[in-house]
Design an enzyme around this catalytic site. Structure first.
Site, PDB file in Angstrom:
ATOM      1  N   ASN A 140       0.787  -1.235   0.000  1.00 56.57           N
ATOM      2  CA  ASN A 140       0.000   0.000   0.000  1.00 56.57           C
ATOM      3  C   ASN A 140       0.819   1.285   0.000  1.00 56.57           C
ATOM      4  OD1 ASN A 140      -2.472  -1.199  -0.259  1.00 56.57           O
ATOM      5  ND2 ASN A 140      -2.759  -1.486   1.941  1.00 56.57           N
TER       6      ASN A 140
ATOM      7  N   THR B 276       1.369  -7.646   6.799  1.00 60.35           N
ATOM      8  CA  THR B 276       0.492  -8.328   5.848  1.00 60.35           C
ATOM      9  C   THR B 276       1.261  -8.645   4.555  1.00 60.35           C
ATOM     10  OG1 THR B 276      -1.352  -7.065   6.727  1.00 60.35           O
ATOM     11  CG2 THR B 276      -1.688  -8.124   4.609  1.00 60.35           C
ATOM     12  N   GLY B 277       2.044  -7.663   4.089  1.00 58.18           N
ATOM     13  CA  GLY B 277       2.772  -7.859   2.835  1.00 58.18           C
ATOM     14  C   GLY B 277       3.721  -9.042   2.906  1.00 58.18           C
TER      15      GLY B 277
ATOM     16  N   TYR C  71       2.871   7.479   2.876  1.00 52.06           N
ATOM     17  CA  TYR C  71       2.925   6.159   3.523  1.00 52.06           C
ATOM     18  C   TYR C  71       1.966   5.170   2.852  1.00 52.06           C
ATOM     19  CZ  TYR C  71       2.566   2.537   7.052  1.00 52.06           C
ATOM     20  OH  TYR C  71       2.547   1.323   7.679  1.00 52.06           O
TER      21      TYR C  71
ATOM     22  N   HIS D 268       5.441  -3.597  13.721  1.00 54.16           N
ATOM     23  CA  HIS D 268       6.098  -4.048  12.490  1.00 54.16           C
ATOM     24  C   HIS D 268       7.528  -3.515  12.378  1.00 54.16           C
ATOM     25  CE1 HIS D 268       2.405  -5.675  11.245  1.00 54.16           C
ATOM     26  NE2 HIS D 268       1.856  -4.605  10.736  1.00 54.16           N
TER      27      HIS D 268
HETATM   28  N1  CTP Z   1       3.898  -1.458   2.741  1.00 54.36           N
HETATM   29  C1  CTP Z   1       5.179  -0.990   2.448  1.00 54.36           C
HETATM   30  N2  CTP Z   1       5.445   0.342   2.557  1.00 54.36           N
HETATM   31  C2  CTP Z   1       4.512   1.219   2.955  1.00 54.36           C
HETATM   32  C3  CTP Z   1       3.212   0.750   3.290  1.00 54.36           C
HETATM   33  C4  CTP Z   1       2.941  -0.604   3.172  1.00 54.36           C
HETATM   34  O1  CTP Z   1       6.056  -1.763   2.102  1.00 54.36           O
HETATM   35  N3  CTP Z   1       4.799   2.514   3.017  1.00 54.36           N
HETATM   36  C5  CTP Z   1       3.605  -2.887   2.553  1.00 54.36           C
HETATM   37  C6  CTP Z   1       3.762  -3.703   3.838  1.00 54.36           C
HETATM   38  O2  CTP Z   1       4.281  -4.974   3.521  1.00 54.36           O
HETATM   39  C7  CTP Z   1       2.330  -3.817   4.325  1.00 54.36           C
HETATM   40  C8  CTP Z   1       1.541  -3.847   3.042  1.00 54.36           C
HETATM   41  O3  CTP Z   1       2.249  -3.003   2.138  1.00 54.36           O
HETATM   42  O4  CTP Z   1       2.088  -4.976   5.082  1.00 54.36           O
HETATM   43  C9  CTP Z   1       0.118  -3.351   3.182  1.00 54.36           C
HETATM   44  O5  CTP Z   1       0.100  -2.087   3.810  1.00 54.36           O
HETATM   45  P1  CTP Z   1      -0.750  -1.802   5.129  1.00 54.36           P
HETATM   46  O6  CTP Z   1      -2.167  -1.912   4.781  1.00 54.36           O
HETATM   47  O7  CTP Z   1      -0.272  -0.549   5.753  1.00 54.36           O
HETATM   48  O8  CTP Z   1      -0.248  -3.091   5.968  1.00 54.36           O
HETATM   49  P2  CTP Z   1      -0.255  -3.752   7.409  1.00 54.36           P
HETATM   50  O9  CTP Z   1       0.983  -4.540   7.558  1.00 54.36           O
HETATM   51  O10 CTP Z   1      -1.486  -4.517   7.592  1.00 54.36           O
HETATM   52  O11 CTP Z   1      -0.198  -2.599   8.410  1.00 54.36           O
HETATM   53  P3  CTP Z   1      -0.918  -2.473   9.774  1.00 54.36           P
HETATM   54  O12 CTP Z   1      -0.660  -3.739  10.532  1.00 54.36           O
HETATM   55  O13 CTP Z   1      -0.196  -1.321  10.324  1.00 54.36           O
HETATM   56  O14 CTP Z   1      -2.374  -2.251   9.483  1.00 54.36           O
END
Ligand code: CTP
Length: 319
Positions: free
Chosen positions: A109, A242-243, A276, A293
């Site tokens: 994302n 998540t990624g 972000y 994370h």
């Molecule tokens: N990601 C990234 N760089 C960013 C934002 C996101 O590399 N600036 C990648 C991460 O691997 C992330 C994935 O995109 O897991 C999805 O983004 P997000 O929805 O922010 O992920 P979550 O890991 O689920 O974050 P959170 O637990 O904070 O909700």
């Protein structure tokens, strides 16, 4: 025999004190990158020692009954009961059973996707994974539309849908769910306490409005198994994002894996500011202290795998 070096010295990244602005030139550049099939197969085999995406992608209906008590993975002292609705939405068989794809896209994302023009390329992959119900329609040119699996952390309901405070927000979420049109909706329902009601609201909406999605709720062992795999490879992640979870799962059923929107840094390779998230105004501080994370560390590992041809990271334009 070539070694898989995931966190080794292959990528001489310079890390500053905040660990947020690694100097990370992605090499080889897009045109020169070559897939390393031998390495991809070896990684798949290694990961299979820790988890099996076909099984761990979801708890199956036959293994639980309504009323069963589950201890949250990260809050072992807190429990939840399996509701009737949750039980009804558990799949009977794995949504990935016998699935195999030539190329898969995992769309993170990061705002690095904005003005990337990657939408068309992303949509050409056989299986497209997206994260946290991120919007696509308004950003189609940069992120594409095709969605075969999308994740939904319970916190998304709060962050992106105002905790469904009124009919307008409920309708917004409902429309987003309808737009998934048969794809897999992956909801980590058993990770941490606090998301229980949000998961229940979504389950209720899906059932009440006969939303056409295939729900999946990751197994209780997935998180620890993924962490175990990366720790064994010296990538000391606290809680996989998540990624990273999606990449680890995808190695099982995708021959080639292409990552877009992975860039946890506020400046791009040309030192231009990067949002972000491509779709909201969430700030970077969110990743460092508040969130457990360790995205920059994960990124370093993924970058190293890119350099070795095990996956392809795209962090610039697609044309
Ligand atoms: N990601 C990234 N760089 C960013 C934002 C996101 O590399 N600036 C990648 C991460 O691997 C992330 C994935 O995109 O897991 C999805 O983004 P997000 O929805 O922010 O992920 P979550 O890991 O689920 O974050 P959170 O637990 O904070 O909700």
């Amino acid at each position: 025999r070539a070694e898989v070096v995931i966190n080794g010295s292959l990528s001489p990244a310079v890390v500053d004190r905040s660990n947020e602005s690694i100097k990370h030139n992605i090499q080889p550049a897009s045109a020169k990158w070559r897939h390393n099939q031998t390495l991809s197969l070896r990684i798949r085999k290694q990961i299979l020692k820790f988890l099996d995406a076909e099984k761990d992608i979801s708890v199956l209906k036959g293994t639980l009954k309504p009323g069963d008590v589950i201890h949250y993975i990260f809050d072992r002292d807190s429990t939840m009961n399996v509701s009737q609705n949750l039980h009804e939405l558990l799949p009977r068989t794995s949504p990935l059973k016998n699935k195999h794809f030539g190329t898969c896209a995992i769309v993170g994302n990061s705002g690095v996707l904005l003005n990337s023009g990657c939408g068309q390329e992303i949509d050409t992959h056989s299986f497209v994974i997206r994260c946290n119900l991120a919007p696509v329609q308004e950003y189609a040119q940069d992120v594409g539309i095709k969605t075969d699996l999308v994740t939904m952390n319970p916190s998304v309901i709060q962050r992106a849908f105002e905790d469904l405070v009124n009919a307008t927000w409920r309708e917004k979420l409902l429309q987003r769910l309808h737009s998934l049109n048969g794809s897999i909706l992956w909801i980590p329902a058993f990770m941490a306490r606090g998301g229980k009601e949000r998961v229940e609201w979504v389950n209720e909406l899906i059932l009440k409005h006969h939303v056409n999605v295939r729900t999946a709720y990751p197994s209780l062992r997935l998180l620890h198994a993924v962490r175990g795999y990366w720790l064994t490879n010296k990538v000391h992640i606290k809680r996989p994002t998540t990624g990273l979870l999606m990449y680890t799962l995808a190695t099982r059923f995708c021959d080639q894996i292409y990552l877009y929107g992975f860039w946890p840094f506020p400046l791009d390779q040309n030192q231009n500011p990067v949002k972000y998230h491509y779709y909201d105004s969430l700030k970077y501080g969110y990743t460092s202290q508040a969130s457990p994370h360790t995205m920059p560390l994960e990124f370093k590992a993924l970058k190293s795998l890119h350099e070795q041809g095990a996956l392809k990271l795209t962090v610039g334009r697609c044309d």
